[in-house]
Write a protein that holds these residues in place. Structure first.
Motif, PDB file in Angstrom:
ATOM      1  N   LEU A 188      43.339  41.278  41.130  1.00 55.74           N
ATOM      2  CA  LEU A 188      44.763  41.327  41.438  1.00 55.74           C
ATOM      3  C   LEU A 188      45.542  40.238  40.705  1.00 55.74           C
ATOM      4  O   LEU A 188      46.620  40.494  40.143  1.00 55.74           O
ATOM      5  N   ASP A 189      45.007  39.016  40.703  1.00 56.62           N
ATOM      6  CA  ASP A 189      45.700  37.917  40.023  1.00 56.62           C
ATOM      7  C   ASP A 189      45.656  38.054  38.508  1.00 56.62           C
ATOM      8  O   ASP A 189      46.383  37.354  37.793  1.00 56.62           O
ATOM      9  N   ASN A 190      44.797  38.944  38.011  1.00 55.75           N
ATOM     10  CA  ASN A 190      44.708  39.207  36.564  1.00 55.75           C
ATOM     11  C   ASN A 190      45.155  40.622  36.231  1.00 55.75           C
ATOM     12  O   ASN A 190      44.711  41.205  35.237  1.00 55.75           O
ATOM     13  N   TYR A 191      46.026  41.174  37.074  1.00 55.42           N
ATOM     14  CA  TYR A 191      46.428  42.571  36.928  1.00 55.42           C
ATOM     15  C   TYR A 191      46.940  42.890  35.525  1.00 55.42           C
ATOM     16  O   TYR A 191      46.511  43.868  34.898  1.00 55.42           O
ATOM     17  N   LYS A 200      44.147  46.060  28.979  1.00 50.51           N
ATOM     18  CA  LYS A 200      42.881  46.514  28.407  1.00 50.51           C
ATOM     19  C   LYS A 200      42.627  47.985  28.732  1.00 50.51           C
ATOM     20  O   LYS A 200      42.101  48.736  27.898  1.00 50.51           O
ATOM     21  N   ILE A 201      42.985  48.403  29.927  1.00 49.29           N
ATOM     22  CA  ILE A 201      42.811  49.811  30.300  1.00 49.29           C
ATOM     23  C   ILE A 201      43.769  50.692  29.501  1.00 49.29           C
ATOM     24  O   ILE A 201      43.404  51.790  29.061  1.00 49.29           O
ATOM     25  N   GLU A 202      44.974  50.213  29.277  1.00 48.47           N
ATOM     26  CA  GLU A 202      45.912  50.957  28.440  1.00 48.47           C
ATOM     27  C   GLU A 202      45.395  51.066  27.015  1.00 48.47           C
ATOM     28  O   GLU A 202      45.582  52.090  26.352  1.00 48.47           O
ATOM     29  N   ASP A 203      44.747  50.023  26.529  1.00 46.74           N
ATOM     30  CA  ASP A 203      44.158  50.085  25.186  1.00 46.74           C
ATOM     31  C   ASP A 203      43.049  51.129  25.123  1.00 46.74           C
ATOM     32  O   ASP A 203      42.910  51.854  24.129  1.00 46.74           O
ATOM     33  N   LEU A 204      42.246  51.207  26.193  1.00 45.50           N
ATOM     34  CA  LEU A 204      41.149  52.182  26.232  1.00 45.50           C
ATOM     35  C   LEU A 204      41.666  53.617  26.240  1.00 45.50           C
ATOM     36  O   LEU A 204      41.034  54.523  25.700  1.00 45.50           O
ATOM     37  N   LEU A 257      35.981  51.061  36.655  1.00 42.01           N
ATOM     38  CA  LEU A 257      37.063  51.924  36.188  1.00 42.01           C
ATOM     39  C   LEU A 257      37.514  52.871  37.305  1.00 42.01           C
ATOM     40  O   LEU A 257      38.712  53.096  37.499  1.00 42.01           O
ATOM     41  N   ARG A 258      36.560  53.407  38.042  1.00 37.59           N
ATOM     42  CA  ARG A 258      36.931  54.268  39.174  1.00 37.59           C
ATOM     43  C   ARG A 258      37.631  53.447  40.255  1.00 37.59           C
ATOM     44  O   ARG A 258      38.613  53.911  40.849  1.00 37.59           O
ATOM     45  N   PHE A 259      37.143  52.233  40.507  1.00 36.69           N
ATOM     46  CA  PHE A 259      37.798  51.364  41.483  1.00 36.69           C
ATOM     47  C   PHE A 259      39.262  51.139  41.097  1.00 36.69           C
ATOM     48  O   PHE A 259      40.150  51.186  41.948  1.00 36.69           O
ATOM     49  N   TRP A 260      39.506  50.911  39.837  1.00 39.31           N
ATOM     50  CA  TRP A 260      40.875  50.644  39.374  1.00 39.31           C
ATOM     51  C   TRP A 260      41.802  51.814  39.695  1.00 39.31           C
ATOM     52  O   TRP A 260      42.891  51.629  40.233  1.00 39.31           O
ATOM     53  N   PHE A 261      41.359  53.014  39.379  1.00 37.92           N
ATOM     54  CA  PHE A 261      42.231  54.175  39.582  1.00 37.92           C
ATOM     55  C   PHE A 261      42.211  54.676  41.026  1.00 37.92           C
ATOM     56  O   PHE A 261      43.120  55.402  41.432  1.00 37.92           O
ATOM     57  N   GLU A 315      51.797  44.181  40.626  1.00 46.54           N
ATOM     58  CA  GLU A 315      52.416  43.502  39.481  1.00 46.54           C
ATOM     59  C   GLU A 315      53.446  42.478  39.940  1.00 46.54           C
ATOM     60  O   GLU A 315      53.663  41.451  39.285  1.00 46.54           O
ATOM     61  N   GLN A 316      54.072  42.741  41.077  1.00 53.93           N
ATOM     62  CA  GLN A 316      55.074  41.833  41.630  1.00 53.93           C
ATOM     63  C   GLN A 316      54.454  40.759  42.523  1.00 53.93           C
ATOM     64  O   GLN A 316      55.158  39.928  43.089  1.00 53.93           O
ATOM     65  N   GLY A 317      53.126  40.789  42.635  1.00 55.05           N
ATOM     66  CA  GLY A 317      52.435  39.793  43.442  1.00 55.05           C
ATOM     67  C   GLY A 317      52.379  40.124  44.919  1.00 55.05           C
ATOM     68  O   GLY A 317      52.029  39.269  45.744  1.00 55.05           O
ATOM     69  N   GLU A 318      52.681  41.373  45.268  1.00 57.28           N
ATOM     70  CA  GLU A 318      52.623  41.808  46.666  1.00 57.28           C
ATOM     71  C   GLU A 318      51.339  42.610  46.881  1.00 57.28           C
ATOM     72  O   GLU A 318      51.201  43.721  46.388  1.00 57.28           O
ATOM     73  N   TYR A 319      50.404  42.033  47.624  1.00 58.91           N
ATOM     74  CA  TYR A 319      49.072  42.614  47.756  1.00 58.91           C
ATOM     75  C   TYR A 319      48.803  43.267  49.116  1.00 58.91           C
ATOM     76  O   TYR A 319      47.760  43.883  49.311  1.00 58.91           O
ATOM     77  N   GLU A 320      49.705  43.133  50.037  1.00 56.91           N
ATOM     78  CA  GLU A 320      49.433  43.532  51.416  1.00 56.91           C
ATOM     79  C   GLU A 320      49.061  45.008  51.548  1.00 56.91           C
ATOM     80  O   GLU A 320      48.113  45.358  52.255  1.00 56.91           O
ATOM     81  N   THR A 321      49.804  45.896  50.880  1.00 65.64           N
ATOM     82  CA  THR A 321      49.506  47.330  51.005  1.00 65.64           C
ATOM     83  C   THR A 321      48.147  47.659  50.390  1.00 65.64           C
ATOM     84  O   THR A 321      47.423  48.518  50.893  1.00 65.64           O
ATOM     85  N   PHE A 322      47.793  46.958  49.305  1.00 63.06           N
ATOM     86  CA  PHE A 322      46.463  47.164  48.720  1.00 63.06           C
ATOM     87  C   PHE A 322      45.382  46.759  49.711  1.00 63.06           C
ATOM     88  O   PHE A 322      44.403  47.481  49.913  1.00 63.06           O
ATOM     89  N   PHE A 323      45.525  45.572  50.317  1.00 61.52           N
ATOM     90  CA  PHE A 323      44.519  45.080  51.261  1.00 61.52           C
ATOM     91  C   PHE A 323      44.311  46.052  52.417  1.00 61.52           C
ATOM     92  O   PHE A 323      43.179  46.320  52.829  1.00 61.52           O
TER      93      PHE A 323
END
Length: 316
Positions: free
Chosen positions: A54-57, A63-67, A154-158, A169-177
């Motif tokens: 998350l902190d390296n989103y 890198k995923i966009e490059d792939l 990669l599956r985890f990401w999507f 991207e805005q640093g708001e992680y609550e909904t992800f958690f």
């Protein structure tokens, strides 16, 4: 080939991180597998996700966009494949793609080595009468192949990150958690299933395996169906849950076999947390039971710092 790569990644993850037990190995591998990062598996997984992902989103997303060349159709398809039933046609529908642009995106992702097709073993429906017609609902049914991701991360990401991308991207992680807490077990189940097939086939390594993988048709789905040259049939189900599997699960597998009109040589059940005493008493030639600890067999002779093909060639 995919299973070989997954096994290499599984061993590489263990060689780099040496988690205390196999349950931790599988759970953390399902998230970070393929990243080739050194991970402190004594930390809670949610803390590691925050620190490493998350902190390296922005870095990882680039890198995923490059792939994927940042192709919108590829990105939509990957997200649909990650969260759906893995069937190609239903993923096209979920992603808003047709057979033409969906097929083009699928081919590109396969050529890039990000996904691999798991071909259906279902036989096309036929009328018993050579001149007869099938019922409309049967004739309209299309056999669909499925897709597997070549790297767990990669599956985890999507599956988890992409749906919450704007807030992350805005640093708001609550909904992800919250989402991760609710769906983590269901997410990990597929990786557990893939690894279970590898373990089953490892234990059958003295036999010549003709066919192995999940099985699905219009009436039934089975996690693993393995057939050997000497016509032995192994049917397996996998349960990544926090409770012990009981005898009712064995009965459900038997019912699935009856629907397929097959008599398995052995039914195999894989469980995260083991089995009830009642079910354990029945294991033998007709029933084999495996828990998380048994996956240590896949790590024999693994040396520290063993490397495998990874998703990103450089560290984050």
């Amino acid at each position: 080939m995919l299973k070989t790569k997954l096994l290499e990644q599984f061993r590489s993850f263990y060689a780099r991180n040496y988690p205390d037990d196999m349950e931790t190995q599988i759970e953390y591998f399902a998230v970070f597998g393929g990243l080739d990062l050194e991970i402190d598996t004594t930390k809670p997984i949610i803390i590691l996700i925050k620190e490493l992902i998350l902190d390296n989103y922005k870095t990882i997303n680039k890198k995923i966009e490059d792939l994927t060349l940042a192709d919108k159709e590829c990105l939509r398809l990957l997200r649909a494949l990650a969260v759906g039933d893995r069937k190609i046609f239903s993923a096209f529908n979920r992603a808003g793609l047709n057979n033409a642009n969906g097929g083009s995106a699928l081919n590109y992702l396969e050529q890039k080595g990000l996904i691999q097709i798991e071909f259906s073993r279902e036989e096309p429906a036929r009328s018993l009468n050579p001149k007869g017609r099938l019922k409309r609902e049967i004739s309209r049914y299309r056999i669909s192949h499925k897709v597997l991701f070549t790297h767990p991360f990669l599956r985890f990401w999507f599956y988890f990150i992409a749906p919450h991308a704007k807030k992350i991207e805005q640093g708001e992680y609550e909904t992800f958690f919250k989402d991760f807490e609710i769906r983590q077990s269901g997410y990990t189940s597929l990786v557990f299933e893939e690894l279970s097939e590898i373990l089953l086939n490892y234990n059958l390594r003295d036999s010549q395996i003709l066919s192995s993988g999940s099985y699905w048709d219009v009436n039934v789905e089975i996690d693993i169906l393995t057939i050997t040259k000497d016509e032995k049939i192994y049917v397996a189900e996998c349960k990544w849950t926090n409770h012990k599997v009981n005898k009712s699960e064995w009965h459900r597998v038997v019912e699935k076999c009856q629907k397929l009109q097959i008599e398995p040589t052995q039914i195999v059940i894989f469980s995260k947390r083991g089995f009830s005493k009642e079910l354990t008493k029945d294991q033998g030639k007709k029933l084999a039971l495996y828990c998380s600890k048994d996956f240590e067999a896949l790590l024999k002779n693994v040396k520290r710092d063993e490397r495998a093909e990874r998703l990103f060639r450089d560290n984050l």
